[in-house]
Design an enzyme around this catalytic site. Structure first.
Site, PDB file in Angstrom:
ATOM      1  N   LYS A 202       1.053  -1.060   0.156  1.00 52.76           N
ATOM      2  CA  LYS A 202      -0.227   0.322   0.076  1.00 52.76           C
ATOM      3  C   LYS A 202       0.731   1.375  -0.010  1.00 52.76           C
ATOM      4  O   LYS A 202       0.546   2.262  -0.906  1.00 52.76           O
ATOM      5  CB  LYS A 202      -0.860   0.025   1.054  1.00 52.76           C
ATOM      6  CG  LYS A 202      -1.875   1.127   1.291  1.00 52.76           C
ATOM      7  CD  LYS A 202      -2.724   0.871   2.521  1.00 52.76           C
ATOM      8  CE  LYS A 202      -3.480   2.279   2.870  1.00 52.76           C
ATOM      9  NZ  LYS A 202      -4.298   2.449   4.018  1.00 52.76           N
ATOM     10  N   GLU A 208      10.458  -4.672   4.680  1.00 51.88           N
ATOM     11  CA  GLU A 208      10.660  -6.046   4.183  1.00 51.88           C
ATOM     12  C   GLU A 208      10.358  -6.383   2.463  1.00 51.88           C
ATOM     13  O   GLU A 208      11.211  -6.911   1.954  1.00 51.88           O
ATOM     14  CB  GLU A 208       9.542  -7.037   4.796  1.00 51.88           C
ATOM     15  CG  GLU A 208       9.982  -7.130   6.522  1.00 51.88           C
ATOM     16  CD  GLU A 208       9.194  -5.908   7.480  1.00 51.88           C
ATOM     17  OE1 GLU A 208       9.070  -4.966   6.807  1.00 51.88           O
ATOM     18  OE2 GLU A 208       8.896  -6.179   8.323  1.00 51.88           O
ATOM     19  N   GLY A 262      -4.871  -1.773   5.065  1.00 52.98           N
ATOM     20  CA  GLY A 262      -4.039  -2.859   4.565  1.00 52.98           C
ATOM     21  C   GLY A 262      -4.785  -4.163   4.919  1.00 52.98           C
ATOM     22  O   GLY A 262      -4.871  -5.126   3.887  1.00 52.98           O
ATOM     23  N   ARG A 263      -5.123  -4.347   6.074  1.00 53.22           N
ATOM     24  CA  ARG A 263      -5.785  -5.594   6.337  1.00 53.22           C
ATOM     25  C   ARG A 263      -7.057  -5.807   6.086  1.00 53.22           C
ATOM     26  O   ARG A 263      -7.616  -6.857   6.333  1.00 53.22           O
ATOM     27  CB  ARG A 263      -5.714  -5.761   8.009  1.00 53.22           C
ATOM     28  CG  ARG A 263      -6.371  -4.719   8.981  1.00 53.22           C
ATOM     29  CD  ARG A 263      -5.860  -4.738  10.423  1.00 53.22           C
ATOM     30  NE  ARG A 263      -6.470  -3.491  10.970  1.00 53.22           N
ATOM     31  CZ  ARG A 263      -6.150  -2.367  11.042  1.00 53.22           C
ATOM     32  NH1 ARG A 263      -4.727  -2.170  10.549  1.00 53.22           N
ATOM     33  NH2 ARG A 263      -6.519  -1.502  11.839  1.00 53.22           N
ATOM     34  N   GLU A 348      -4.570  -6.256  15.127  1.00 52.61           N
ATOM     35  CA  GLU A 348      -4.016  -5.078  14.761  1.00 52.61           C
ATOM     36  C   GLU A 348      -4.997  -3.922  14.966  1.00 52.61           C
ATOM     37  O   GLU A 348      -4.677  -2.712  15.246  1.00 52.61           O
ATOM     38  CB  GLU A 348      -3.643  -4.897  13.117  1.00 52.61           C
ATOM     39  CG  GLU A 348      -2.707  -3.908  13.081  1.00 52.61           C
ATOM     40  CD  GLU A 348      -1.648  -4.187  11.643  1.00 52.61           C
ATOM     41  OE1 GLU A 348      -0.723  -4.746  11.777  1.00 52.61           O
ATOM     42  OE2 GLU A 348      -2.443  -3.775  10.630  1.00 52.61           O
ATOM     43  N   HIS A 379      -5.967 -32.854  18.318  1.00 51.62           N
ATOM     44  CA  HIS A 379      -4.848 -33.842  18.769  1.00 51.62           C
ATOM     45  C   HIS A 379      -3.689 -32.657  19.270  1.00 51.62           C
ATOM     46  O   HIS A 379      -2.436 -33.279  19.157  1.00 51.62           O
ATOM     47  CB  HIS A 379      -4.319 -34.688  17.668  1.00 51.62           C
ATOM     48  CG  HIS A 379      -5.429 -35.578  17.270  1.00 51.62           C
ATOM     49  ND1 HIS A 379      -5.649 -36.751  17.618  1.00 51.62           N
ATOM     50  CD2 HIS A 379      -6.500 -35.458  16.322  1.00 51.62           C
ATOM     51  CE1 HIS A 379      -6.730 -37.064  17.196  1.00 51.62           C
ATOM     52  NE2 HIS A 379      -7.014 -36.558  16.285  1.00 51.62           N
ATOM     53  N   LYS A 491       9.064  -0.441  14.059  1.00 54.30           N
ATOM     54  CA  LYS A 491       9.811  -0.152  12.563  1.00 54.30           C
ATOM     55  C   LYS A 491      10.841   0.945  12.894  1.00 54.30           C
ATOM     56  O   LYS A 491      11.872   0.951  12.085  1.00 54.30           O
ATOM     57  CB  LYS A 491       8.708   0.396  11.813  1.00 54.30           C
ATOM     58  CG  LYS A 491       7.818  -0.691  11.456  1.00 54.30           C
ATOM     59  CD  LYS A 491       6.809   0.002  10.317  1.00 54.30           C
ATOM     60  CE  LYS A 491       5.640  -0.743  10.021  1.00 54.30           C
ATOM     61  NZ  LYS A 491       4.423  -0.235   9.208  1.00 54.30           N
TER      62      LYS A 491
END
Ligand code: F6P
Length: 531
Positions: A202, A208, A262-263, A348, A379, A491
């Site tokens: 965005k 990254e 973004g999410r 977030e 399990h 960041k």
């Protein structure tokens, strides 16, 4: 455009006090008794819409509690808040933005720029899919690599996995972490001449993603000429200038907008990899399914409103029972990435301790969300839910029909799902069990969401259901769900730490120039890394 969000402290409402009283009076009630008192409970504590059935009867919730939770929703002016979001008001106040992801899937009232972008996505994915769009040596594209992180990765990755049944011949890969080893694993065996890289960011400033994109570019140019970039790199971003500087051909740059968080962005061009993977029609169907849930959310009375009811159930445990987490268990391996996806969306959004008035809250907000697919989870961690000391409300998600017709497997999958919710509720109550280790106290709350079939449309609805649930919770908790300032500090500090790691200077406690404000623990760790 309706105004901004109401700013009401939920603990000051009459409903909150009533709920506190009800909690004190009813906290030792058992679910079994709730069913005995109300023979129609299974029906009375359920709601449905096309393809979705929510059973929330297996909860520690009496009818009076539900009534007061619905009053709470009214007292915090939830209706007004929903209207504010859907009218385009700047409800993301701390960033001065509207919250428009629902507009991305409203085909009846779609903004022109969204419709135009969808048309471009359709044309591009069709050409890639049928081989008309070619790599620089004239060969068709066979591999697509999505490069992005957070909302620019989790949604596309989760949906591509969830819709694997609908996938075409393209092989999808995802690179998100700045872990170079993983990047090289993902590049392994890629046919350079037939690979399309989709860089999704965005902001186009995320460390990254830009690092991965640059390394991929170098890897690519070691095997292809510069001019080939135009055939092998596409981008999705709001930052068209930075994308241009990276050298991506403007024909393959797809816009997004700052009013899409973004999410919540998989519905936008961020979903390009999804559309490439399953084809445009399935992508549109995903959007239409989400829109159906939007309509349900905005038009249905709260006492039948699936996202609202799920949010209220969650608030009840979070704020009155003191439950710290909730578990989500989809009984479909296709949804193996669903919980990781929801973790960003939910945590977030609602991991905030300052309310909409700028005051520090004195009540709990965002829940910790975790889980994984059933039956595998049975399990693994189910022991703790059944016999541990913590209250962990859980959502069980199941599909009535399977996709390949393996009915024997499907029957067993569904049997396990239902059996677990029954065991969690009833425990070994009424049975004479000698060994204390074999006693199940039961009374463990669950919701069961039964969906007809895992189609793109239903997946869209399921995702939108949780989007709206988290918004309702944020409204009740009086927090701003749509910003994420909590990701910024780390960041920023990473820039300093990186500077130190990359510098040839040693770290000396007495030498402040080489030690720009690191604490002693970080200093020692850095020393060991640099040694
Ligand atoms: O660090 C969190 C975050 O800002 C998320 O909200 C976002 O989804 C992710 O980083 C990636 O951001 P971008 O798409 O701008 O690269």
């Amino acid at each position: 455009m309706s105004g901004t969000l109401p700013k009401i402290n939920p603990t000051q409402t009459a409903a909150w006090s009533a709920l506190e009283d009800l909690f004190e009076a009813q906290k030792d009630w058992s679910m079994a008794d709730l069913f005995l008192n109300d023979p129609g409970r299974a029906k009375n504590f359920s709601t449905e819409l096309d393809g979705f059935y929510l059973d929330y009867s297996k909860n520690l919730m009496s009818p009076e509690v539900r009534t007061q939770l619905l009053v709470l929703a009214d007292e915090v002016q939830l209706k007004k808040a929903i209207e504010a979001q859907f009218s385009g008001a700047l409800i993301n106040e701390t960033e001065g933005r509207a919250v428009g992801h629902a507009q991305l899937r409203n085909f009846e009232q779609m903004p022109d720029e969204v419709a135009q972008t969808l048309a471009r996505i359709k044309s591009f994915v069709t050409q890639v899919g049928n081989g008309d769009f070619k790599g620089h040596t004239g060969l068709p594209i066979t591999h697509v690599v999505n490069v992005g992180i957070g909302g620019s990765d989790l949604g596309p990755d989760m949906v591509c996995e969830a819709l694997a049944h609908y996938q075409n011949h393209l092989e999808l890969r995802f690179v998100s972490n700045v872990d170079g080893d993983h990047l090289h694993e993902q590049l392994k065996g890629l046919p350079v001449e037939q690979t399309l890289f989709v860089i999704v960011s965005k902001t186009f400033t995320t460390q990254e993603t830009l690092t991965n994109a640059q390394t991929i570019r170098g890897w690519f140019l070691s095997q292809a000429p510069e001019s080939a970039i135009a055939n092998h790199f596409a981008a999705v971003s709001t930052n068209l200038e930075a994308v241009g500087a990276f050298g991506i051909d403007s024909n393959l740059v797809f816009p997004m907008w700052d009013w899409v968080g973004g999410r919540f962005s998989l519905w936008s061009a961020v979903g390009l990899s999804i559309a490439l993977s399953v084809g445009y029609d399935h992508f549109e169907d995903l959007l239409r399914g989400a829109h159906a849930m939007d309509q349900h959310f905005t038009e249905t009375d709260f006492d039948q409103n699936m996202p609202v009811l799920m949010a209220l159930v969650s608030v009840w445990y979070n704020n009155f029972y003191g439950a710290e987490s909730e578990c989500i268990v989809p009984y479909s391996q296709y949804l193996s990435k669903f919980v990781a996806y929801l973790q960003q969306g939910i945590m977030e959004s609602n991991g905030k301790y300052v309310d909409r008035n700028g005051d520090v809250v004195n009540y709990q907000t965002g829940t910790v969300v975790w889980g994984s697919t059933g039956t595998n989870a049975q399990h693994a961690f189910f022991q703790l839910i059944h016999q541990g000391t913590k209250l962990i409300p859980a959502d069980f998600i199941a599909f009535k029909a399977c996709l390949y017709g393996e009915q024997d497997h499907q029957n067993k999958l569904l049997a396990n799902c239902l059996a677990q919710t029954q065991a969690l509720m009833s425990g070994t109550r009424g049975q004479d069990i000698e060994s204390p280790y074999r006693v199940f106290t039961g009374n463990k709350p669950t919701n069961t969401l039964l969906i007809d079939r895992l189609t793109p449309n239903r997946l869209g609805g399921l995702i939108a259901l949780y989007e709206h649930k988290l918004f309702v919770q944020g409204v009740i908790w009086n927090i701003f769900s749509y910003d994420q300032w909590g990701v910024e500090l780390g960041k920023k500090l990473a820039v300093n730490v990186l500077g130190s790691i990359e510098s040839s200077d040693g770290l000396d406690d007495s030498n402040q120039a080489n030690n720009p404000g690191f604490d002693p623990s970080t200093t020692e760790l850095l020393r060991r890394i640099k040694r």
